[in-house]
Design an enzyme around this catalytic site. Structure first.
Site, mmCIF file in Angstrom:
data_model
loop_
_atom_site.group_PDB
_atom_site.id
_atom_site.type_symbol
_atom_site.label_atom_id
_atom_site.label_comp_id
_atom_site.label_asym_id
_atom_site.label_seq_id
_atom_site.Cartn_x
_atom_site.Cartn_y
_atom_site.Cartn_z
ATOM 1 N N PHE A 1 -5.492 6.124 -7.714
ATOM 2 C CA PHE A 1 -4.591 7.104 -8.342
ATOM 3 C C PHE A 1 -3.825 6.530 -9.527
ATOM 4 O O PHE A 1 -3.358 7.278 -10.388
ATOM 5 C CB PHE A 1 -3.589 7.655 -7.302
ATOM 6 N N LYS B 1 -16.051 9.605 -8.362
ATOM 7 C CA LYS B 1 -15.152 10.192 -7.357
ATOM 8 C C LYS B 1 -13.746 9.705 -7.680
ATOM 9 O O LYS B 1 -13.356 8.589 -7.362
ATOM 10 C CB LYS B 1 -15.550 9.782 -5.924
ATOM 11 N N GLU C 1 -8.037 11.571 -5.123
ATOM 12 C CA GLU C 1 -7.709 12.958 -4.750
ATOM 13 C C GLU C 1 -6.253 13.292 -5.071
ATOM 14 O O GLU C 1 -5.852 14.441 -5.006
ATOM 15 C CB GLU C 1 -8.025 13.215 -3.271
ATOM 16 N N SER D 1 -7.094 -0.181 -3.024
ATOM 17 C CA SER D 1 -6.365 -1.169 -2.221
ATOM 18 C C SER D 1 -7.345 -2.156 -1.582
ATOM 19 O O SER D 1 -8.531 -1.845 -1.406
ATOM 20 C CB SER D 1 -5.557 -0.443 -1.147
ATOM 21 N N CYS E 1 -1.664 -2.313 -10.926
ATOM 22 C CA CYS E 1 -2.249 -3.463 -10.226
ATOM 23 C C CYS E 1 -1.900 -4.765 -10.915
ATOM 24 O O CYS E 1 -2.071 -5.835 -10.356
ATOM 25 C CB CYS E 1 -3.757 -3.308 -10.151
ATOM 26 N N GLU F 1 1.772 -6.014 -0.733
ATOM 27 C CA GLU F 1 1.756 -5.326 -2.027
ATOM 28 C C GLU F 1 2.578 -4.052 -1.841
ATOM 29 O O GLU F 1 2.163 -3.137 -1.134
ATOM 30 C CB GLU F 1 0.321 -4.959 -2.427
HETATM 31 P P1 NAD Z 1 -6.790 3.573 -2.245
HETATM 32 O O1 NAD Z 1 -7.507 2.357 -1.740
HETATM 33 O O2 NAD Z 1 -5.970 4.360 -1.293
HETATM 34 O O3 NAD Z 1 -7.842 4.623 -2.883
HETATM 35 C C1 NAD Z 1 -8.824 4.218 -3.813
HETATM 36 C C2 NAD Z 1 -10.040 5.142 -3.663
HETATM 37 O O4 NAD Z 1 -10.561 4.997 -2.338
HETATM 38 C C3 NAD Z 1 -9.694 6.614 -3.841
HETATM 39 O O5 NAD Z 1 -10.708 7.232 -4.584
HETATM 40 C C4 NAD Z 1 -9.641 7.146 -2.405
HETATM 41 O O6 NAD Z 1 -10.013 8.490 -2.300
HETATM 42 C C5 NAD Z 1 -10.635 6.257 -1.690
HETATM 43 N N1 NAD Z 1 -10.290 6.060 -0.285
HETATM 44 C C6 NAD Z 1 -9.058 6.104 0.277
HETATM 45 N N2 NAD Z 1 -9.141 5.864 1.597
HETATM 46 C C7 NAD Z 1 -10.447 5.647 1.884
HETATM 47 C C8 NAD Z 1 -11.153 5.340 3.079
HETATM 48 N N3 NAD Z 1 -10.543 5.207 4.246
HETATM 49 N N4 NAD Z 1 -12.496 5.175 2.998
HETATM 50 C C9 NAD Z 1 -13.135 5.307 1.835
HETATM 51 N N5 NAD Z 1 -12.510 5.604 0.662
HETATM 52 C C10 NAD Z 1 -11.174 5.769 0.679
HETATM 53 O O7 NAD Z 1 -5.924 3.086 -3.505
HETATM 54 P P2 NAD Z 1 -4.842 3.920 -4.316
HETATM 55 O O8 NAD Z 1 -3.619 4.037 -3.476
HETATM 56 O O9 NAD Z 1 -5.442 5.120 -4.911
HETATM 57 O O10 NAD Z 1 -4.560 2.908 -5.534
HETATM 58 C C11 NAD Z 1 -3.652 1.860 -5.476
HETATM 59 C C12 NAD Z 1 -4.321 0.559 -5.094
HETATM 60 O O11 NAD Z 1 -5.356 0.247 -6.028
HETATM 61 C C13 NAD Z 1 -3.369 -0.623 -5.146
HETATM 62 O O12 NAD Z 1 -3.657 -1.461 -4.047
HETATM 63 C C14 NAD Z 1 -3.704 -1.303 -6.454
HETATM 64 O O13 NAD Z 1 -3.399 -2.680 -6.517
HETATM 65 C C15 NAD Z 1 -5.180 -1.094 -6.504
HETATM 66 N N6 NAD Z 1 -5.665 -1.208 -7.873
HETATM 67 C C16 NAD Z 1 -6.326 -2.343 -8.202
HETATM 68 C C17 NAD Z 1 -6.772 -2.518 -9.491
HETATM 69 C C18 NAD Z 1 -7.499 -3.763 -9.884
HETATM 70 O O14 NAD Z 1 -7.957 -3.829 -10.994
HETATM 71 N N7 NAD Z 1 -7.646 -4.762 -9.027
HETATM 72 C C19 NAD Z 1 -6.544 -1.529 -10.458
HETATM 73 C C20 NAD Z 1 -5.873 -0.372 -10.091
HETATM 74 C C21 NAD Z 1 -5.431 -0.234 -8.775
#
Ligand code: NAD
Length: 499
Positions: A152, A176, A179, A229, A284, A384
């Site tokens: 997000f 994808k 959401e 994450s 991030c 985090e």
């Molecule tokens: P998230 O892990 O909750 O979601 C990321 C994606 O995974 C979304 O598209 C979501 O729909 C999907 N998802 C969520 N739960 C899932 C599950 N149980 N099974 C399969 N898919 C699932 O992350 P977020 O809250 O949207 O974003 C923030 C996180 O992303 C932070 O931890 C941040 O550090 C990380 N991030 C990392 C970078 C990087 O370059 N390393 C860049 C941006 C964000």
């Protein structure tokens, strides 16, 4: 209160006309209002979209580099022309302030600019007469249909880290998006059709775990670029590779900023505030742990506190410095970390929980928060937080600071603040982190370098964009060729040797 808009999938350039079995709500975080109802894809629908992409891919993979490049240049122009509208969509669903949203679109646009050079980037090598009358040459070919699954916090930039390069290399894409804030990515996906990309090469499915699992296990998805994450990144890497896919899964972070006693403390305080509280800490690459090498901590904390007093938190469209958090649940989780920091004995220097906000009464706001004397065993240091909470950890020496950073399970970004070039050089060699800033707090590499962390911040071998991106979205082939002349012939069953 206005009626929420329906937000749906984009398949072969068209909005999906079916009826979703499941939906989820999209909020304006500055007001707390539900502004959208998002269709969530079923496994079957993901299968249909992948089949559409697979069919479109064959023609696109055969399209000349000249024509692919024309599409990329047109797309770049369209994105440039539409960037303000896209930034507004980001602010409306994510909450970050408009300037910051515009900055994110611009960083994504830079990847499209890099991808415009694809004929040069895909050039292979050629060795004439590697063996007598034998020429050897290399090429890189597209993979097929690839999936991009994004978080997000950068709803436009993160998809753009991958999609222009994947398309330029001759692949078809199923995106994808998160959401929580899908509209910016959908708007960008529409621009590809306008740019002349054949229908079906770029598609968007919205969804949650069901859609992600369907992509990770579908036999026609050849590669997955995931950002999110750490626990989900780990899961995506394990599941995707177990199903034979190439996977790059970028995870979470805990970024440290090491401030040496000789640093310019005003510059360091500015940097700590900008990188700790920009985008409400939902980056991030945000600095969340400031490691102050004594004796400067008292002075540095005072300077940071002064600057924090000038920040205005509120609706991102109103010229504030910092917007709300993305959802109420996330806001409450971050506030819970502030409670835990107090309980575990850290010094709360600035408490953002009771701030006044220039936004809706039901917005998901939390003001900038500063802790001092944070211990490495406290949850505010270990986890985090992904919110506007900056922790100051005091150390006695450079070595103690370096050991702290290297012991951390994450390794996304880090920065050193110093006026000593030798110390900075030593740090960049010794620190076990993928992206390093020297007097630069958010060292996000430019598009022609590659973005990626170490340790629990990235699963897989390949970083995003730059040449690593081109390699990720293609596979290599080497041709050994001999055009016979009359002098060649005869039988020889031995292993070929170069002569
Ligand atoms: P998230 O892990 O909750 O979601 C990321 C994606 O995974 C979304 O598209 C979501 O729909 C999907 N998802 C969520 N739960 C899932 C599950 N149980 N099974 C399969 N898919 C699932 O992350 P977020 O809250 O949207 O974003 C923030 C996180 O992303 C932070 O931890 C941040 O550090 C990380 N991030 C990392 C970078 C990087 O370059 N390393 C860049 C941006 C964000």
């Amino acid at each position: 209160m206005s009626t929420p808009t329906r937000i749906t999938h984009l398949i072969a350039g068209e909005a999906w006309s079916g009826t979703a079995e499941r939906t989820s709500e999209v909020f304006n975080p500055a007001t707390g209002e539900v502004t959208g109802v998002l269709d969530l894809a079923s496994t079957d629908l993901v299968g249909e979209v992948v089949a559409t992409a697979r069919q479109a891919w064959e023609g696109w993979a055969d399209t000349s580099l000249a024509k692919r490049t024309q599409v990329l240049f047109t797309f770049r122009e369209l994105l440039e022309r539409n960037k303000k509208e896209i930034a507004a969509l980001i602010t409306a669903e994510h909450g970050k302030v408009l300037d910051d949203a515009l900055g994110e679109v611009t960083r994504g646009l830079e990847v499209a600019e890099f991808a415009c050079g694809i004929p040069h980037l895909l050039r292979g090598g050629f060795s004439e007469n590697a063996s007598t009358n034998v020429d050897v040459y290399s090429m890189r070919q597209p993979l097929g249909v690839v999936a991009v699954i994004s978080p997000f916090n950068f709803p436009a930039m993160v998809p753009m880290w991958f999609i222009p390069i994947a398309i330029a290399c001759g692949n078809a894409v199923v995106l994808k998006p998160s959401e929580k804030d899908p509209s910016a990515a959908i708007a960008i996906a529409k621009l590809w059709s306008e740019a002349g990309l054949p229908a079906g090469v770029m598609n968007v499915v919205n969804g949650d775990k069901e859609a992600v699992d369907a992509l990770l296990t579908h036999p026609d998805i050849k590669a997955v670029s995931f950002v999110g994450s750490t626990p989900i990144a780990h899961y995506v890497y394990d599941t995707g590779t177990a199903h034979g896919k190439r996977v790059q899964a970028l995870g979470g972070a805990k970024n440290h900023m090491l401030v040496l006693p000789d640093a310019d403390l005003d510059l360091a305080a500015d940097a700590a505030v900008n990188s700790g509280f920009g985008s409400a800490g939902e980056r991030c690459m945000a600095i969340s742990a400031l490691v102050a090498v004594e004796p400067i901590a008292d002075e540095l904390v005072e300077k940071i506190k002064d600057r924090m007093g000038k920040l205005r938190t509120g609706d991102g469209t109103k010229g504030c410095d910092m917007g709300p958090l993305v959802t109420r649940a996330h806001r409450d989780k971050v506030a819970g970390y502030v409670d835990a920091g107090l309980e575990q004995g850290a010094t709360l220097v600035v408490d953002g929980r009771d701030d006044e906000f220039d936004g809706g009464a039901d917005g998901f706001f939390l003001g900038p928060t500063l802790f001092d004397n944070v211990g490495r065993d406290m949850t505010i240091y270990q986890d985090e937080i992904f919110g506007p909470v900056l922790s100051v950890v005091r150390v006695q020496s450079y070595d103690e600071g370096l050991e702290l950073i290297n012991a951390n399970p994450y390794g996304n970004g880090t920065a050193i603040f110093t006026n000593d070039g030798g110390a900075a050089r030593r740090f960049q060699r010794q620190v076990e982190v993928g992206m390093v800033g020297v007097n630069v707090p958010i060292p996000v590499p430019v598009s022609y370098y590659s973005f990626g962390g170490w340790k629990n911040s990235l699963f897989g071998d390949t970083h995003a964009h730059g040449m690593e991106g081109v390699h990720f979205f293609t596979r290599g082939k080497v041709v050994t060729s001999r055009w016979l002349d009359p002098s060649h012939g005869g039988l020889n069953l031995g292993f070929p040797q170069n002569t």
